[in-house]
Design an enzyme around this catalytic site. Structure first.
Site: not given
Length: 131
Positions: A120, A98, A95, A50, A47
């Site tokens: 995607c 976060c 995510c 984070c 991510c």
């Protein structure tokens, strides 16, 4: 693990404007413009907000959709939510650590993958790390 309750002012200080637009405001980058669309190096995708590991390069495949495509996430790294924002029902992926917007997952498109899914994902939502 990142804090899902971090105020938006902190996210604005951490992320550049385009990352903020996509990760925090559920935006989408134009197809074919992301740096990871045609990226097939061995490693992991984290991510960009984070740093949580989200996808392994072994699950990435060429879908031709204009965004990085994965057939599965690292277990527990991605949450799914119903998204009706475009007048249709889609499955948004975020995510798990976060809450950052990653993109959408689609099923039953006929890709020869073990899960019959296509995650995607916006390139800008990701950060690549080598092993």
């Amino acid at each position: 693990m990142a804090d899902k309750t971090k105020p938006e002012s902190e996210w604005r200080a951490i992320l550049n404007p385009e990352q903020f637009r996509i990760l925090r405001q559920k935006g989408t980058e134009p197809p074919g413009t992301g740096k990871y669309d045609s990226h097939y190096q061995e490693g992991a995708y984290e991510c960009a907000g984070c740093g949580t590991p989200l996808y392994k390069s072994a699950t990435k495949f060429k879908s031709g959709c204009g965004w990085p495509a994965f057939f599965d996430a690292i277990p527990g790294a991605v949450n799914r939510h119903e998204d009706r924002s475009m007048g249709i029902t889609r499955t948004e992926i975020t995510c798990a650590a976060c809450g950052g917007h990653l993109g959408h997952v689609f099923k039953g498109e006929g890709f020869p993958t073990p899960t019959d899914e296509r995650h995607c994902v916006n390139s800008i939502s990701l950060k690549f790390t080598e092993p």
